[in-house]
Design a protein around this motif. Structure first.
Motif, PDB file in Angstrom:
ATOM      1  N   UNK A 111      -1.885  -2.283  -4.690  1.00  7.82           N
ATOM      2  CA  UNK A 111      -1.893  -0.852  -5.028  1.00  7.82           C
ATOM      3  C   UNK A 111      -2.852  -0.108  -4.104  1.00  7.82           C
ATOM      4  N   UNK A 112      -4.008  -0.718  -3.817  1.00 13.98           N
ATOM      5  CA  UNK A 112      -4.967  -0.101  -2.898  1.00 13.98           C
ATOM      6  C   UNK A 112      -4.351   0.065  -1.515  1.00 13.98           C
ATOM      7  N   UNK A 113      -3.625  -0.967  -1.047  1.00 13.89           N
ATOM      8  CA  UNK A 113      -3.006  -0.897   0.279  1.00 13.89           C
ATOM      9  C   UNK A 113      -1.933   0.188   0.358  1.00 13.89           C
ATOM     10  N   UNK A 114      -1.344   0.534  -0.773  1.00 10.70           N
ATOM     11  CA  UNK A 114      -0.343   1.598  -0.761  1.00 10.70           C
ATOM     12  C   UNK A 114      -0.928   2.925  -0.283  1.00 10.70           C
ATOM     13  N   UNK A 115      -2.258   3.048  -0.392  1.00 13.73           N
ATOM     14  CA  UNK A 115      -2.894   4.266   0.111  1.00 13.73           C
ATOM     15  C   UNK A 115      -2.685   4.480   1.591  1.00 13.73           C
ATOM     16  N   UNK A 116      -2.448   3.394   2.335  1.00 10.83           N
ATOM     17  CA  UNK A 116      -2.196   3.517   3.774  1.00 10.83           C
ATOM     18  C   UNK A 116      -0.831   4.121   4.064  1.00 10.83           C
ATOM     19  N   UNK A 117       0.083   4.050   3.096  1.00 15.04           N
ATOM     20  CA  UNK A 117       1.442   4.532   3.312  1.00 15.04           C
ATOM     21  C   UNK A 117       1.601   6.008   2.969  1.00 15.04           C
ATOM     22  N   UNK A 118       0.576   6.608   2.385  1.00 16.20           N
ATOM     23  CA  UNK A 118       0.664   8.010   1.972  1.00 16.20           C
ATOM     24  C   UNK A 118       0.081   8.889   3.076  1.00 16.20           C
ATOM     25  N   UNK A 119       0.869   9.749   3.697  1.00 12.40           N
ATOM     26  CA  UNK A 119       0.341  10.628   4.752  1.00 12.40           C
ATOM     27  C   UNK A 119      -0.716  11.572   4.194  1.00 12.40           C
ATOM     28  N   UNK A 120      -1.709  11.872   5.004  1.00  5.40           N
ATOM     29  CA  UNK A 120      -2.779  12.771   4.563  1.00  5.40           C
ATOM     30  C   UNK A 120      -2.261  14.173   4.264  1.00  5.40           C
ATOM     31  N   UNK A 121      -1.145  14.566   4.923  1.00  3.62           N
ATOM     32  CA  UNK A 121      -0.580  15.894   4.662  1.00  3.62           C
ATOM     33  C   UNK A 121      -0.080  16.030   3.228  1.00  3.62           C
ATOM     34  N   UNK A 122       0.288  14.913   2.605  1.00  3.28           N
ATOM     35  CA  UNK A 122       0.803  14.956   1.233  1.00  3.28           C
ATOM     36  C   UNK A 122      -0.312  15.238   0.235  1.00  3.28           C
ATOM     37  N   UNK A 123      -1.490  14.699   0.497  1.00  2.19           N
ATOM     38  CA  UNK A 123      -2.597  14.814  -0.459  1.00  2.19           C
ATOM     39  C   UNK A 123      -3.540  15.971  -0.164  1.00  2.19           C
ATOM     40  N   UNK A 124      -3.330  16.688   0.925  1.00  6.78           N
ATOM     41  CA  UNK A 124      -4.307  17.701   1.327  1.00  6.78           C
ATOM     42  C   UNK A 124      -4.372  18.865   0.349  1.00  6.78           C
ATOM     43  N   UNK A 125      -3.233  19.271  -0.224  1.00  9.52           N
ATOM     44  CA  UNK A 125      -3.246  20.397  -1.172  1.00  9.52           C
ATOM     45  C   UNK A 125      -3.965  20.032  -2.470  1.00  9.52           C
ATOM     46  N   UNK A 126      -3.639  18.896  -3.116  1.00 11.51           N
ATOM     47  CA  UNK A 126      -4.412  18.528  -4.310  1.00 11.51           C
ATOM     48  C   UNK A 126      -5.902  18.349  -4.026  1.00 11.51           C
ATOM     49  N   UNK A 127      -6.229  17.791  -2.869  1.00 12.33           N
ATOM     50  CA  UNK A 127      -7.636  17.624  -2.527  1.00 12.33           C
ATOM     51  C   UNK A 127      -8.316  18.984  -2.362  1.00 12.33           C
ATOM     52  N   UNK A 151      -7.885   6.659   3.065  1.00  9.77           N
ATOM     53  CA  UNK A 151      -7.143   5.677   3.864  1.00  9.77           C
ATOM     54  C   UNK A 151      -8.011   4.903   4.853  1.00  9.77           C
ATOM     55  N   UNK A 152      -8.960   5.527   5.581  1.00  8.27           N
ATOM     56  CA  UNK A 152      -9.786   4.732   6.501  1.00  8.27           C
ATOM     57  C   UNK A 152     -10.545   3.616   5.787  1.00  8.27           C
ATOM     58  N   UNK A 153     -11.047   3.913   4.597  1.00  7.63           N
ATOM     59  CA  UNK A 153     -11.761   2.893   3.836  1.00  7.63           C
ATOM     60  C   UNK A 153     -10.824   1.801   3.334  1.00  7.63           C
ATOM     61  N   UNK A 154      -9.575   2.169   3.041  1.00  3.91           N
ATOM     62  CA  UNK A 154      -8.594   1.163   2.607  1.00  3.91           C
ATOM     63  C   UNK A 154      -8.336   0.162   3.729  1.00  3.91           C
ATOM     64  N   UNK A 155      -8.134   0.652   4.935  1.00  4.22           N
ATOM     65  CA  UNK A 155      -7.908  -0.251   6.063  1.00  4.22           C
ATOM     66  C   UNK A 155      -9.147  -1.102   6.337  1.00  4.22           C
ATOM     67  N   UNK A 156     -10.323  -0.482   6.226  1.00  9.18           N
ATOM     68  CA  UNK A 156     -11.560  -1.228   6.426  1.00  9.18           C
ATOM     69  C   UNK A 156     -11.721  -2.315   5.364  1.00  9.18           C
ATOM     70  N   UNK A 157     -11.330  -2.012   4.126  1.00 13.79           N
ATOM     71  CA  UNK A 157     -11.386  -3.009   3.053  1.00 13.79           C
ATOM     72  C   UNK A 157     -10.465  -4.187   3.371  1.00 13.79           C
TER      73      UNK A 157
END
Length: 280
Positions: A111-127, A151-157
């Motif tokens: 589930x954590x790795x799925x964060x890499x598949x979500x483009x940052x443009x999708x989450x920018x408005x909620x953020x 996402x950067x922390x997910x890849x680092x993890x």
């Protein structure tokens, strides 16, 4: 033993490598040389490898037209905090996923790795809505918190988990016999051995934060709070057109820390990728 290449083959190999190097080196060479050219010479065809005249005032104008020193500092300290924060979070999370047995560990990791598949443009408005309610818009907090827990922390993890999985279990078993607890094993044994992986995490995290563009243009509106990628777009003339030579001078200054970091730490970067199984 490896067979040595004949002199003829060595010359051919080095010549081929030089030719293949051109597409990678020429854009950087064009950026640096064009930063001291008159605008009329920048897009000359065929391209000029060396300027006919040098205009060094472009570098002075970089600092005159924008608070470039302040913007440089913004990028530097944000990248430093993001790098340190990501190293801490990813090393602890990677060790937990690699060594600590808890229910649904593999499922949670997927589930954590799925964060890499979500483009940052999708989450920018909620953020943006979340940070707006928290009163953090037009501050640097979004640029620090989002990369550390995104996402950067997910890849680092993932990188750290792969490294810790490869560590011999016998090291931890010997430490337990000596009476060390889980956290001391992590701090005194696993973490010091993970320096190559941490170096890799530090390099790509620093590069990602230094080059971050989307989040700054969404969250920041004051010139004194801009980071460098956003500041580069502000060198325009009275008609809104880009001032190419000044923009390229600013880009050259922006690229210097990235080149220095990679040149200094490239050995650790390669070693880290080799230890985590990510090499090609």
């Amino acid at each position: 033993m490896k067979a040595e290449l004949s002199p003829r083959r060595q010359v051919f190999l080095y010549g081929l490598l030089c030719v293949l190097l051109i597409p990678f080196v020429f854009p950087t060479w064009w950026m640096v040389t064009s930063s001291v050219k008159p605008i009329s010479d920048i897009f000359a065809f065929p391209p000029q490898l060396l300027p006919e005249s040098y205009d060094w005032t472009t570098y002075a104008k970089v600092f005159e037209l924008q608070p470039f020193v302040k913007q440089y500092w913004n990028s530097a300290y944000i990248a430093a905090l993001v790098t340190i924060g990501t190293m801490i979070v990813s090393s602890m999370a990677g060790y937990a996923f690699a060594r600590i047995k808890f229910p649904f560990a593999n499922a949670i990791f997927m589930v954590v790795l799925l964060g890499l598949l979500i483009p940052s443009e999708v989450t920018i408005v909620p953020l943006f809505q979340m940070f707006l309610k928290a009163g953090m818009v037009n501050t640097h907090w979004p640029l620090i918190l989002v990369p550390i827990f995104g996402a950067p922390s997910v890849f680092a993890t993932f990188v750290m988990r792969q490294f810790f999985i490869a560590l011999p279990v016998e090291l931890e078993e010997a430490a337990r016999v000596d009476g060390l607890g889980r956290f001391k094993i992590f701090r005194k044994i696993a973490l010091p051995l993970a320096r190559p992986a941490l170096a890799s995490v530090a390099i790509f995290t620093f590069l990602h934060s230094w080059n971050l563009y989307l989040e700054p243009i969404v969250f920041l509106s004051s010139a004194d709070k801009f980071t460098l990628p956003q500041a580069l777009t502000q060198y325009t003339d009275a008609y809104g057109g880009p001032m190419w030579n000044i923009q390229l001078a600013a880009a050259t200054l922006t690229a210097l820390p990235v080149l220095l970091v990679f040149i200094i730490a490239q050995k650790q970067f390669v070693e880290g990728l080799a230890h985590t199984g990510l090499k090609g």
